[in-house]
Design a protein around this motif. Structure first.
Motif, PDB file in Angstrom:
ATOM      1  N   VAL A   1       0.839  -1.200   0.000  1.00  0.00           N
ATOM      2  CA  VAL A   1       0.000   0.000   0.000  1.00  0.00           C
ATOM      3  C   VAL A   1       0.874   1.250   0.000  1.00  0.00           C
ATOM      4  O   VAL A   1       0.550   2.263  -0.630  1.00  0.00           O
ATOM      5  CB  VAL A   1      -0.942   0.004   1.221  1.00  0.00           C
ATOM      6  CG1 VAL A   1      -1.741   1.293   1.291  1.00  0.00           C
ATOM      7  CG2 VAL A   1      -1.875  -1.196   1.160  1.00  0.00           C
ATOM      8  N   LEU A   2       2.016   1.166   0.711  1.00  0.00           N
ATOM      9  CA  LEU A   2       2.919   2.314   0.780  1.00  0.00           C
ATOM     10  C   LEU A   2       3.474   2.692  -0.582  1.00  0.00           C
ATOM     11  O   LEU A   2       3.800   3.855  -0.827  1.00  0.00           O
ATOM     12  CB  LEU A   2       4.079   2.010   1.739  1.00  0.00           C
ATOM     13  CG  LEU A   2       3.733   1.842   3.217  1.00  0.00           C
ATOM     14  CD1 LEU A   2       4.983   1.467   4.006  1.00  0.00           C
ATOM     15  CD2 LEU A   2       3.102   3.104   3.775  1.00  0.00           C
ATOM     16  N   GLU A   3       3.606   1.691  -1.473  1.00  0.00           N
ATOM     17  CA  GLU A   3       4.194   1.947  -2.788  1.00  0.00           C
ATOM     18  C   GLU A   3       3.344   2.900  -3.616  1.00  0.00           C
ATOM     19  O   GLU A   3       3.856   3.615  -4.486  1.00  0.00           O
ATOM     20  CB  GLU A   3       4.410   0.628  -3.514  1.00  0.00           C
ATOM     21  CG  GLU A   3       5.454  -0.246  -2.833  1.00  0.00           C
ATOM     22  CD  GLU A   3       5.483  -1.665  -3.366  1.00  0.00           C
ATOM     23  OE1 GLU A   3       4.737  -1.959  -4.329  1.00  0.00           O
ATOM     24  OE2 GLU A   3       6.249  -2.485  -2.820  1.00  0.00           O
ATOM     25  N   LYS A   4       2.035   2.929  -3.359  1.00  0.00           N
ATOM     26  CA  LYS A   4       1.150   3.807  -4.118  1.00  0.00           C
ATOM     27  C   LYS A   4       1.449   5.275  -3.847  1.00  0.00           C
ATOM     28  O   LYS A   4       1.228   6.129  -4.698  1.00  0.00           O
ATOM     29  CB  LYS A   4      -0.310   3.494  -3.781  1.00  0.00           C
ATOM     30  CG  LYS A   4      -0.743   2.090  -4.186  1.00  0.00           C
ATOM     31  CD  LYS A   4      -2.193   1.822  -3.810  1.00  0.00           C
ATOM     32  CE  LYS A   4      -2.606   0.401  -4.187  1.00  0.00           C
ATOM     33  NZ  LYS A   4      -4.010   0.112  -3.808  1.00  0.00           N
ATOM     34  N   PHE A   5       1.954   5.569  -2.625  1.00  0.00           N
ATOM     35  CA  PHE A   5       2.226   6.953  -2.267  1.00  0.00           C
ATOM     36  C   PHE A   5       3.384   7.548  -3.083  1.00  0.00           C
ATOM     37  O   PHE A   5       3.446   8.760  -3.280  1.00  0.00           O
ATOM     38  CB  PHE A   5       2.529   7.067  -0.771  1.00  0.00           C
ATOM     39  CG  PHE A   5       1.346   6.801   0.104  1.00  0.00           C
ATOM     40  CD1 PHE A   5       0.378   7.770   0.303  1.00  0.00           C
ATOM     41  CD2 PHE A   5       1.175   5.582   0.729  1.00  0.00           C
ATOM     42  CE1 PHE A   5      -0.730   7.537   1.108  1.00  0.00           C
ATOM     43  CE2 PHE A   5       0.078   5.325   1.535  1.00  0.00           C
ATOM     44  CZ  PHE A   5      -0.889   6.309   1.723  1.00  0.00           C
ATOM     45  N   GLY A   6       4.311   6.691  -3.521  1.00  0.00           N
ATOM     46  CA  GLY A   6       5.448   7.186  -4.286  1.00  0.00           C
ATOM     47  C   GLY A   6       5.249   7.150  -5.785  1.00  0.00           C
ATOM     48  O   GLY A   6       6.107   7.613  -6.549  1.00  0.00           O
TER      49      GLY A   6
ATOM     50  N   ARG B   1       6.304   8.922 -11.474  1.00  0.00           N
ATOM     51  CA  ARG B   1       5.821   9.279 -12.817  1.00  0.00           C
ATOM     52  C   ARG B   1       6.502  10.535 -13.333  1.00  0.00           C
ATOM     53  O   ARG B   1       6.625  10.724 -14.545  1.00  0.00           O
ATOM     54  CB  ARG B   1       4.299   9.477 -12.787  1.00  0.00           C
ATOM     55  CG  ARG B   1       3.517   8.173 -12.756  1.00  0.00           C
ATOM     56  CD  ARG B   1       2.042   8.392 -13.096  1.00  0.00           C
ATOM     57  NE  ARG B   1       1.359   9.152 -12.070  1.00  0.00           N
ATOM     58  CZ  ARG B   1       0.748   8.602 -11.021  1.00  0.00           C
ATOM     59  NH1 ARG B   1       0.745   7.284 -10.879  1.00  0.00           N
ATOM     60  NH2 ARG B   1       0.136   9.351 -10.120  1.00  0.00           N
ATOM     61  N   LYS B   2       6.959  11.395 -12.423  1.00  0.00           N
ATOM     62  CA  LYS B   2       7.682  12.595 -12.834  1.00  0.00           C
ATOM     63  C   LYS B   2       9.161  12.309 -13.083  1.00  0.00           C
ATOM     64  O   LYS B   2       9.802  12.935 -13.932  1.00  0.00           O
ATOM     65  CB  LYS B   2       7.538  13.693 -11.770  1.00  0.00           C
ATOM     66  CG  LYS B   2       6.112  14.184 -11.582  1.00  0.00           C
ATOM     67  CD  LYS B   2       6.042  15.276 -10.540  1.00  0.00           C
ATOM     68  CE  LYS B   2       4.609  15.754 -10.317  1.00  0.00           C
ATOM     69  NZ  LYS B   2       3.998  16.317 -11.530  1.00  0.00           N
ATOM     70  N   VAL B   3       9.712  11.363 -12.326  1.00  0.00           N
ATOM     71  CA  VAL B   3      11.136  11.052 -12.439  1.00  0.00           C
ATOM     72  C   VAL B   3      11.413  10.120 -13.620  1.00  0.00           C
ATOM     73  O   VAL B   3      12.442  10.252 -14.295  1.00  0.00           O
ATOM     74  CB  VAL B   3      11.643  10.406 -11.127  1.00  0.00           C
ATOM     75  CG1 VAL B   3      13.085   9.925 -11.276  1.00  0.00           C
ATOM     76  CG2 VAL B   3      11.521  11.387  -9.972  1.00  0.00           C
ATOM     77  N   GLN B   4      10.496   9.206 -13.897  1.00  0.00           N
ATOM     78  CA  GLN B   4      10.732   8.181 -14.915  1.00  0.00           C
ATOM     79  C   GLN B   4      11.066   8.751 -16.297  1.00  0.00           C
ATOM     80  O   GLN B   4      12.000   8.261 -16.953  1.00  0.00           O
ATOM     81  CB  GLN B   4       9.515   7.256 -15.002  1.00  0.00           C
ATOM     82  CG  GLN B   4       9.753   6.013 -15.851  1.00  0.00           C
ATOM     83  CD  GLN B   4       8.569   5.066 -15.814  1.00  0.00           C
ATOM     84  OE1 GLN B   4       7.433   5.491 -15.582  1.00  0.00           O
ATOM     85  NE2 GLN B   4       8.815   3.787 -16.021  1.00  0.00           N
TER      86      GLN B   4
ATOM     87  N   GLY C   1      16.525   5.430  -7.463  1.00  0.00           N
ATOM     88  CA  GLY C   1      16.298   5.441  -6.021  1.00  0.00           C
ATOM     89  C   GLY C   1      14.912   5.918  -5.625  1.00  0.00           C
ATOM     90  O   GLY C   1      14.470   5.696  -4.492  1.00  0.00           O
ATOM     91  N   PHE C   2      14.187   6.565  -6.572  1.00  0.00           N
ATOM     92  CA  PHE C   2      12.831   7.053  -6.288  1.00  0.00           C
ATOM     93  C   PHE C   2      11.753   6.051  -6.683  1.00  0.00           C
ATOM     94  O   PHE C   2      10.562   6.336  -6.505  1.00  0.00           O
ATOM     95  CB  PHE C   2      12.582   8.376  -7.030  1.00  0.00           C
ATOM     96  CG  PHE C   2      13.361   9.533  -6.491  1.00  0.00           C
ATOM     97  CD1 PHE C   2      12.961  10.205  -5.345  1.00  0.00           C
ATOM     98  CD2 PHE C   2      14.526   9.963  -7.124  1.00  0.00           C
ATOM     99  CE1 PHE C   2      13.679  11.275  -4.842  1.00  0.00           C
ATOM    100  CE2 PHE C   2      15.256  11.028  -6.626  1.00  0.00           C
ATOM    101  CZ  PHE C   2      14.839  11.689  -5.486  1.00  0.00           C
ATOM    102  N   LEU C   3      12.156   4.880  -7.199  1.00  0.00           N
ATOM    103  CA  LEU C   3      11.172   3.865  -7.580  1.00  0.00           C
ATOM    104  C   LEU C   3      10.354   3.461  -6.356  1.00  0.00           C
ATOM    105  O   LEU C   3      10.916   3.127  -5.311  1.00  0.00           O
ATOM    106  CB  LEU C   3      11.886   2.639  -8.150  1.00  0.00           C
ATOM    107  CG  LEU C   3      10.987   1.520  -8.682  1.00  0.00           C
ATOM    108  CD1 LEU C   3      10.335   1.953  -9.998  1.00  0.00           C
ATOM    109  CD2 LEU C   3      11.790   0.243  -8.906  1.00  0.00           C
ATOM    110  N   PRO C   4       9.014   3.505  -6.445  1.00  0.00           N
ATOM    111  CA  PRO C   4       8.180   3.173  -5.278  1.00  0.00           C
ATOM    112  C   PRO C   4       8.463   1.762  -4.764  1.00  0.00           C
ATOM    113  O   PRO C   4       8.432   0.798  -5.521  1.00  0.00           O
ATOM    114  CB  PRO C   4       6.755   3.277  -5.827  1.00  0.00           C
ATOM    115  CG  PRO C   4       6.862   4.162  -7.018  1.00  0.00           C
ATOM    116  CD  PRO C   4       8.212   3.887  -7.612  1.00  0.00           C
ATOM    117  N   CYS C   5       8.743   1.652  -3.477  1.00  0.00           N
ATOM    118  CA  CYS C   5       9.075   0.362  -2.875  1.00  0.00           C
ATOM    119  C   CYS C   5       8.670   0.384  -1.401  1.00  0.00           C
ATOM    120  O   CYS C   5       9.147   1.239  -0.646  1.00  0.00           O
ATOM    121  CB  CYS C   5      10.572   0.074  -3.018  1.00  0.00           C
ATOM    122  SG  CYS C   5      11.102  -1.432  -2.174  1.00  0.00           S
TER     123      CYS C   5
END
Length: 228
Positions: free
Chosen positions: A110-115, A120-123, A146-150
């Protein structure tokens, strides 16, 4: 270095390693694809670029850890929030990580959705760096990576928040990142063997128990001053 920080750094390193089977699922394909995007390079040159990728990723983790630790310190000083609540939050997040590794509860996802919004801006920026034909490009891509949601990264950041210090927050995330290195540098057949090892029922249960121990230790540290 105090004893509590030493234990926390060892725990963060262990968590990075034990939890990196999740990294193999989320990022292993990316790591393999990136290696294929290194055109006409020798094995040593590819390894150098992989190391630069990891350096960038660990730098971002450390920066996020420093910012989170500094934010935790600000909460303590300016808002008067007790360190008890921050440590309790860290312990709960570690316990959720234990459930995740044991495959009993996947609340961390669920936490991954927050990032996702940030990613989407960094990719698009990361995509402009392909193919990875130089150390500078590999380092820059790693910084983006390093900003990939995890969920594992975010739960570890909760630990950094409880550190109440930018320096300690950065060190905790650096230790976590170093723990993930074997999984990220392992590609091909070795990655599959490492994944099979970590997915072994006994290994997974042992890892979950160790994570749960760290979680309970963190919670006990938070509760001790109030109980004794």
């Amino acid at each position: 270095m105090n004893a509590e920080l030493a234990v926390n750094l060892f725990a963060a390193l262990s968590i990075g390693f034990l939890g990196s089977s999740h990294c193999l699922v989320m990022c292993g394909g990316i790591a393999s694809a990136l290696q294929l995007s290194m055109p006409g390079l020798s094995l040593m040159q590819q390894l150098k670029l992989q190391l630069m990728l990891s350096l960038g990723r660990l730098t971002t983790y450390s920066l996020l850890g420093a910012l989170t630790g500094a934010f935790g310190a600000a909460l303590l000083v300016k808002l008067g929030i007790s360190l008890f609540w921050l440590k309790l939050l860290a312990g709960i997040l570690l316990l959720l990580m234990a459930f995740y590794v044991a495959r009993l509860w996947f609340a961390l996802t669920v936490l991954e959705k927050f990032g996702s919004a940030l990613w989407r801006k960094v990719q698009p920026v990361a995509k402009t760096l392909l193919p990875l034909d130089s150390s500078a490009k590999a380092l820059a891509y790693g910084l983006c990576w390093g900003f990939l949601p995890c969920g594992l990264v975010y739960s570890s950041l909760g630990w950094s928040l409880a550190s109440g210090s930018a320096v300690q927050g950065a060190l905790l995330m650096l230790a976590f990142g170093l723990g993930t290195l074997p999984a990220m540098l392992a590609v091909g057949s070795f990655a599959r063997q490492l994944s099979q090892f970590k997915n072994n029922t006994l290994i997974r249960a042992s890892a979950a128990c160790l994570l749960a121990f760290y979680a309970l230790y963190t919670i006990a540290i938070a509760l001790a001053p109030r109980l004794f």
